[in-house]
Scaffold this motif. Sequence first.
Motif, PDB file in Angstrom:
ATOM      1  N   GLY A 170       0.837  -1.186   0.000  1.00 44.19           N
ATOM      2  CA  GLY A 170       0.000   0.000   0.000  1.00 44.19           C
ATOM      3  C   GLY A 170       0.871   1.234   0.000  1.00 44.19           C
ATOM      4  O   GLY A 170       1.792   1.352  -0.782  1.00 44.19           O
ATOM      5  N   GLY A 171       0.563   2.142   0.883  1.00 45.55           N
ATOM      6  CA  GLY A 171       1.399   3.323   0.961  1.00 45.55           C
ATOM      7  C   GLY A 171       0.778   4.406   1.808  1.00 45.55           C
ATOM      8  O   GLY A 171      -0.309   4.235   2.370  1.00 45.55           O
ATOM      9  N   SER A 172       1.497   5.498   1.876  1.00 41.33           N
ATOM     10  CA  SER A 172       1.041   6.669   2.630  1.00 41.33           C
ATOM     11  C   SER A 172       0.988   7.858   1.694  1.00 41.33           C
ATOM     12  O   SER A 172       1.959   8.119   0.974  1.00 41.33           O
ATOM     13  CB  SER A 172       1.988   6.957   3.795  1.00 41.33           C
ATOM     14  OG  SER A 172       2.006   5.902   4.722  1.00 41.33           O
ATOM     15  N   VAL A 173      -0.128   8.571   1.720  1.00 43.74           N
ATOM     16  CA  VAL A 173      -0.291   9.756   0.882  1.00 43.74           C
ATOM     17  C   VAL A 173      -0.980  10.832   1.687  1.00 43.74           C
ATOM     18  O   VAL A 173      -1.546  10.569   2.750  1.00 43.74           O
ATOM     19  CB  VAL A 173      -1.117   9.467  -0.384  1.00 43.74           C
ATOM     20  CG1 VAL A 173      -0.407   8.477  -1.281  1.00 43.74           C
ATOM     21  CG2 VAL A 173      -2.509   8.984  -0.027  1.00 43.74           C
TER      22      VAL A 173
ATOM     23  N   GLY B 175      -4.494  12.767  -2.550  1.00 39.42           N
ATOM     24  CA  GLY B 175      -3.565  11.980  -3.345  1.00 39.42           C
ATOM     25  C   GLY B 175      -4.201  10.731  -3.918  1.00 39.42           C
ATOM     26  O   GLY B 175      -5.383  10.453  -3.709  1.00 39.42           O
ATOM     27  N   SER B 176      -3.385   9.976  -4.656  1.00 34.12           N
ATOM     28  CA  SER B 176      -3.851   8.753  -5.310  1.00 34.12           C
ATOM     29  C   SER B 176      -2.921   7.592  -5.011  1.00 34.12           C
ATOM     30  O   SER B 176      -1.718   7.784  -4.791  1.00 34.12           O
ATOM     31  CB  SER B 176      -3.913   8.959  -6.830  1.00 34.12           C
ATOM     32  OG  SER B 176      -4.837   9.962  -7.180  1.00 34.12           O
TER      33      SER B 176
ATOM     34  N   TYR C 172      -6.334  -2.771   3.612  1.00 36.67           N
ATOM     35  CA  TYR C 172      -7.131  -3.163   2.463  1.00 36.67           C
ATOM     36  C   TYR C 172      -6.857  -4.622   2.117  1.00 36.67           C
ATOM     37  O   TYR C 172      -5.693  -5.051   2.068  1.00 36.67           O
ATOM     38  CB  TYR C 172      -6.811  -2.261   1.269  1.00 36.67           C
ATOM     39  CG  TYR C 172      -7.476  -0.910   1.371  1.00 36.67           C
ATOM     40  CD1 TYR C 172      -7.036   0.033   2.303  1.00 36.67           C
ATOM     41  CD2 TYR C 172      -8.553  -0.567   0.558  1.00 36.67           C
ATOM     42  CE1 TYR C 172      -7.650   1.270   2.425  1.00 36.67           C
ATOM     43  CE2 TYR C 172      -9.174   0.668   0.663  1.00 36.67           C
ATOM     44  CZ  TYR C 172      -8.718   1.580   1.599  1.00 36.67           C
ATOM     45  OH  TYR C 172      -9.333   2.807   1.712  1.00 36.67           O
ATOM     46  N   TYR C 173      -7.929  -5.355   1.844  1.00 35.52           N
ATOM     47  CA  TYR C 173      -7.839  -6.776   1.551  1.00 35.52           C
ATOM     48  C   TYR C 173      -8.460  -7.093   0.196  1.00 35.52           C
ATOM     49  O   TYR C 173      -9.551  -6.613  -0.124  1.00 35.52           O
ATOM     50  CB  TYR C 173      -8.573  -7.591   2.605  1.00 35.52           C
ATOM     51  CG  TYR C 173      -8.010  -7.468   4.000  1.00 35.52           C
ATOM     52  CD1 TYR C 173      -8.465  -6.477   4.866  1.00 35.52           C
ATOM     53  CD2 TYR C 173      -7.025  -8.347   4.457  1.00 35.52           C
ATOM     54  CE1 TYR C 173      -7.948  -6.356   6.153  1.00 35.52           C
ATOM     55  CE2 TYR C 173      -6.506  -8.231   5.728  1.00 35.52           C
ATOM     56  CZ  TYR C 173      -6.974  -7.233   6.572  1.00 35.52           C
ATOM     57  OH  TYR C 173      -6.461  -7.112   7.850  1.00 35.52           O
ATOM     58  N   CYS C 174      -7.776  -7.930  -0.549  1.00 36.82           N
ATOM     59  CA  CYS C 174      -8.297  -8.476  -1.791  1.00 36.82           C
ATOM     60  C   CYS C 174      -9.042  -9.768  -1.456  1.00 36.82           C
ATOM     61  O   CYS C 174      -8.611 -10.519  -0.577  1.00 36.82           O
ATOM     62  CB  CYS C 174      -7.124  -8.750  -2.730  1.00 36.82           C
ATOM     63  SG  CYS C 174      -7.535  -9.598  -4.243  1.00 36.82           S
ATOM     64  N   ALA C 175     -10.157 -10.006  -2.142  1.00 35.22           N
ATOM     65  CA  ALA C 175     -10.934 -11.219  -1.908  1.00 35.22           C
ATOM     66  C   ALA C 175     -11.408 -11.789  -3.234  1.00 35.22           C
ATOM     67  O   ALA C 175     -11.597 -11.042  -4.207  1.00 35.22           O
ATOM     68  CB  ALA C 175     -12.120 -10.914  -1.003  1.00 35.22           C
ATOM     69  N   ALA C 176     -11.619 -13.092  -3.263  1.00 34.86           N
ATOM     70  CA  ALA C 176     -12.063 -13.743  -4.498  1.00 34.86           C
ATOM     71  C   ALA C 176     -12.874 -14.985  -4.176  1.00 34.86           C
ATOM     72  O   ALA C 176     -12.803 -15.537  -3.068  1.00 34.86           O
ATOM     73  CB  ALA C 176     -10.864 -14.104  -5.376  1.00 34.86           C
ATOM     74  N   ASP C 177     -13.641 -15.424  -5.162  1.00 32.06           N
ATOM     75  CA  ASP C 177     -14.428 -16.639  -4.995  1.00 32.06           C
ATOM     76  C   ASP C 177     -14.423 -17.413  -6.299  1.00 32.06           C
ATOM     77  O   ASP C 177     -14.509 -16.811  -7.372  1.00 32.06           O
ATOM     78  CB  ASP C 177     -15.858 -16.301  -4.591  1.00 32.06           C
ATOM     79  CG  ASP C 177     -16.547 -17.484  -3.970  1.00 32.06           C
ATOM     80  OD1 ASP C 177     -16.541 -17.580  -2.725  1.00 32.06           O
ATOM     81  OD2 ASP C 177     -17.074 -18.316  -4.733  1.00 32.06           O
ATOM     82  N   SER C 178     -14.337 -18.729  -6.205  1.00 27.90           N
ATOM     83  CA  SER C 178     -14.317 -19.567  -7.392  1.00 27.90           C
ATOM     84  C   SER C 178     -15.566 -20.430  -7.506  1.00 27.90           C
ATOM     85  O   SER C 178     -15.690 -21.225  -8.440  1.00 27.90           O
ATOM     86  CB  SER C 178     -13.071 -20.464  -7.365  1.00 27.90           C
ATOM     87  OG  SER C 178     -13.055 -21.247  -6.190  1.00 27.90           O
TER      88      SER C 178
ATOM     89  N   GLY D 177      -3.573  -8.562   3.177  1.00 25.44           N
ATOM     90  CA  GLY D 177      -3.859  -7.195   3.577  1.00 25.44           C
ATOM     91  C   GLY D 177      -2.693  -6.271   3.304  1.00 25.44           C
ATOM     92  O   GLY D 177      -1.527  -6.672   3.376  1.00 25.44           O
ATOM     93  N   THR D 178      -3.008  -5.036   2.980  1.00 21.09           N
ATOM     94  CA  THR D 178      -1.986  -4.024   2.736  1.00 21.09           C
ATOM     95  C   THR D 178      -2.467  -2.696   3.307  1.00 21.09           C
ATOM     96  O   THR D 178      -3.631  -2.338   3.176  1.00 21.09           O
ATOM     97  CB  THR D 178      -1.671  -3.921   1.226  1.00 21.09           C
ATOM     98  OG1 THR D 178      -0.552  -3.062   1.024  1.00 21.09           O
ATOM     99  CG2 THR D 178      -2.857  -3.419   0.424  1.00 21.09           C
ATOM    100  N   GLN D 179      -1.559  -1.975   3.945  1.00 23.37           N
ATOM    101  CA  GLN D 179      -1.939  -0.765   4.674  1.00 23.37           C
ATOM    102  C   GLN D 179      -1.958   0.452   3.768  1.00 23.37           C
ATOM    103  O   GLN D 179      -1.013   0.695   3.007  1.00 23.37           O
ATOM    104  CB  GLN D 179      -0.968  -0.523   5.832  1.00 23.37           C
ATOM    105  CG  GLN D 179      -1.264   0.717   6.653  1.00 23.37           C
ATOM    106  CD  GLN D 179      -2.570   0.607   7.432  1.00 23.37           C
ATOM    107  OE1 GLN D 179      -2.908  -0.458   7.946  1.00 23.37           O
ATOM    108  NE2 GLN D 179      -3.299   1.711   7.510  1.00 23.37           N
ATOM    109  N   VAL D 180      -3.041   1.197   3.865  1.00 24.80           N
ATOM    110  CA  VAL D 180      -3.159   2.492   3.193  1.00 24.80           C
ATOM    111  C   VAL D 180      -3.371   3.555   4.267  1.00 24.80           C
ATOM    112  O   VAL D 180      -4.276   3.429   5.090  1.00 24.80           O
ATOM    113  CB  VAL D 180      -4.323   2.505   2.194  1.00 24.80           C
ATOM    114  CG1 VAL D 180      -4.557   3.919   1.665  1.00 24.80           C
ATOM    115  CG2 VAL D 180      -4.044   1.538   1.047  1.00 24.80           C
TER     116      VAL D 180
END
Length: 123
Positions: A9-12, A16-17, A90-96, A116-119
């Motif tokens: 992630g990152g810090s802004v 910002g974007s 932030y978490y990515c999720a998926a389903d099959s 998870g990744t921190q924003v």
Amino acid sequence: QVRLVESAGGSVQTGGSLRLSCVASGSVHCMAWFRQAPGKEREGVAGLDPAGDTTYADSVTGRFTISKDNDKNTLYLQMNSLKPEDTAMYYCAADSRGCRLDKPPIQNDFIYWGQGTQVTVSS
């Protein structure tokens, strides 16, 4: 079993974007982004189905865009006009198993999760 690997992630600063990415190791149907702020429950941010239909939480509509590169099996979340209240993991999720795209996405509809990744958005 599908593994989801998110980018850093990152810090802004406010306004910002950032762009998050998530690579899936196998075939999936619906994919989504969730987030969890300290002391709050995890909430759905944006979802995408195989047809390319999308759904967004009201709080991010018009600022965030979810997309997928099928050749790379990679999900993206472009976040613009960021606000301090967007600060979260932030978490990515998926389903099959199939695809159900609620507005906003619901945790129970997804069985695979990234780490998870921190924003962080500062004022």
